[in-house]
Design an enzyme around this catalytic site. Structure first.
Site, mmCIF file in Angstrom:
data_model
loop_
_atom_site.group_PDB
_atom_site.id
_atom_site.type_symbol
_atom_site.label_atom_id
_atom_site.label_comp_id
_atom_site.label_asym_id
_atom_site.label_seq_id
_atom_site.Cartn_x
_atom_site.Cartn_y
_atom_site.Cartn_z
ATOM 1 N N GLY A 103 10.290 7.319 -6.684
ATOM 2 C CA GLY A 103 10.632 7.693 -8.062
ATOM 3 C C GLY A 103 9.765 6.982 -9.076
ATOM 4 N N HIS A 131 1.938 10.722 -8.512
ATOM 5 C CA HIS A 131 2.944 11.444 -7.723
ATOM 6 C C HIS A 131 2.857 12.952 -7.955
ATOM 7 C CE1 HIS A 131 5.089 7.446 -8.357
ATOM 8 N NE2 HIS A 131 5.107 7.552 -7.054
ATOM 9 N N GLY A 137 -0.486 9.153 -0.741
ATOM 10 C CA GLY A 137 -1.601 8.773 -1.607
ATOM 11 C C GLY A 137 -2.541 7.789 -0.929
ATOM 12 N N LYS A 178 -4.080 5.678 -2.522
ATOM 13 C CA LYS A 178 -3.934 4.416 -3.257
ATOM 14 C C LYS A 178 -3.316 3.356 -2.350
ATOM 15 C CE LYS A 178 -1.526 1.890 -6.441
ATOM 16 N NZ LYS A 178 -0.118 1.586 -6.254
ATOM 17 N N GLN A 208 -0.822 1.776 3.992
ATOM 18 C CA GLN A 208 0.380 2.554 4.306
ATOM 19 C C GLN A 208 0.004 3.890 4.959
ATOM 20 O OE1 GLN A 208 3.954 3.004 1.644
ATOM 21 N NE2 GLN A 208 2.935 4.909 1.094
#
Ligand code: AMP
Length: 282
Positions: A31, A37, A150, A152, A156
């Protein structure tokens, strides 16, 4: 657009779509949505096509926050988030409750043992275990054909790709380029924490990474490149470098020479706010 809070209801919905051969494209988020996003959602919409469904989840995952991190103050502008999802063509927003996603007595977790040991790993113990565990649960509930993440959060993304490979999830993982402010700062939900002075200095992370990319064309020596970039970052008073490292682009293990695709990733504190960014070195 529908919002679904219960995992069982989400599972039923995704199984209905699956049975009808409807592609499901999934964008997991915490969120506080910004243009990074919404770019992922737009990409998901394109990948899903006219027949496909786009699911976005909004879940501030407590498992990925350390005890001294910003879980309680993490921004949660739900109304605004839902309206952005609707504007960008999301079909279902999945909004699970913390209690159902993270039972207090949970005793099974997903641990990645290699890529999570470097870069953000040492500064954020348990972080990637929390990410993998929740993303795996979301994958089971949402049953996506494709999931969009992403670039970015490079580490991850690499870890999720590895989890999908090693645990045989039949999901295609799509990485989407980092969306930036006009001055180069990577968009992040955490940018709102920055004071005016910190915000003014923060684009230096991007400048240092671009300098790394330029130097990588002149020398193969990782230590030389890293030293120059760290010096640049230490020239501003408010920046505190957590790490700036060059790693093999796939395994995220250290390299000494730039002889294969590499990534330079950095985490820099401005006050209490920890910002990350990265750049690929071919
Ligand atoms: P978060 O809400 O921070 O967990 O991020 C949700 C997804 O959005 C992750 O896949 C992030 O990598 C991605 N994301 C966050 N910021 C950006 C950005 N500036 N550009 C592209 N993707 C982003």
């Amino acid at each position: 657009m529908k919002t679904i809070r219960s995992p069982l209801a989400m599972l039923r919905q995704s199984q209905t779509w699956q049975r009808a051969n409807v592609p499901i494209v999934f964008v997991p988020t915490m969120g506080a949505l910004h243009k990074g996003h919404t770019a992922l959602i737009d990409r998901a919409r394109k990948l899903a096509g006219k027949q496909g469904k786009v699911v976005a989840s909004i879940f501030v995952n407590p498992l990925q926050f350390g005890p001294k991190e910003d879980l309680s103050r993490y921004p949660r502008p739900l109304k605004r988030d839902l309206s952005l999802c609707e504007q960008h063509g999301v079909d279902v927003v999945f909004l699970p409750k913390v209690e159902v996603m993270t039972p207090k007595d949970a005793s099974v977790f997903i641990i990645e043992e290699l890529l999570s040991k470097t870069l953000c790993g040492p500064s954020r113990p348990g972080h990637f275990q929390g990410v993998c565990t929740i993303v795996a649960k979301l994958f089971h509930i949402v049953n996506p054909t494709i999931a969009v993440f992403g670039e970015k959060d490079y580490q991850q993304l690499a870890i999720i790709r590895r989890m999908v490979r090693d645990l045989n999830f039949s999901i295609r993982i799509v990485g989407h380029p980092t969306v930036r402010e006009p001055d180069g700062l990577a968009m992040s939900s955490r940018n709102v924490y920055l004071s005016r002075e910190e915000r003014a200095e923060a684009p230096l992370i991007r400048k240092a990474l671009l300098e790394v990319q330029r130097l990588a064309k002149e020398t193969q020596s990782v230590s030389k490149i890293v030293a120059t970039a760290k010096k640049m970052l230490s020239s501003v008073p408010l920046a505190q470098v957590d790490y700036l490292e060059v790693m093999d682009a796939q395994s995220l293990q250290p390299i000494q020479k730039l002889t294969r695709p590499a990534v330079c990733a950095a985490a820099v504190f401005f006050g209490k706010t920890r910002l990350i960014d990265n750049i690929l070195l071919k």
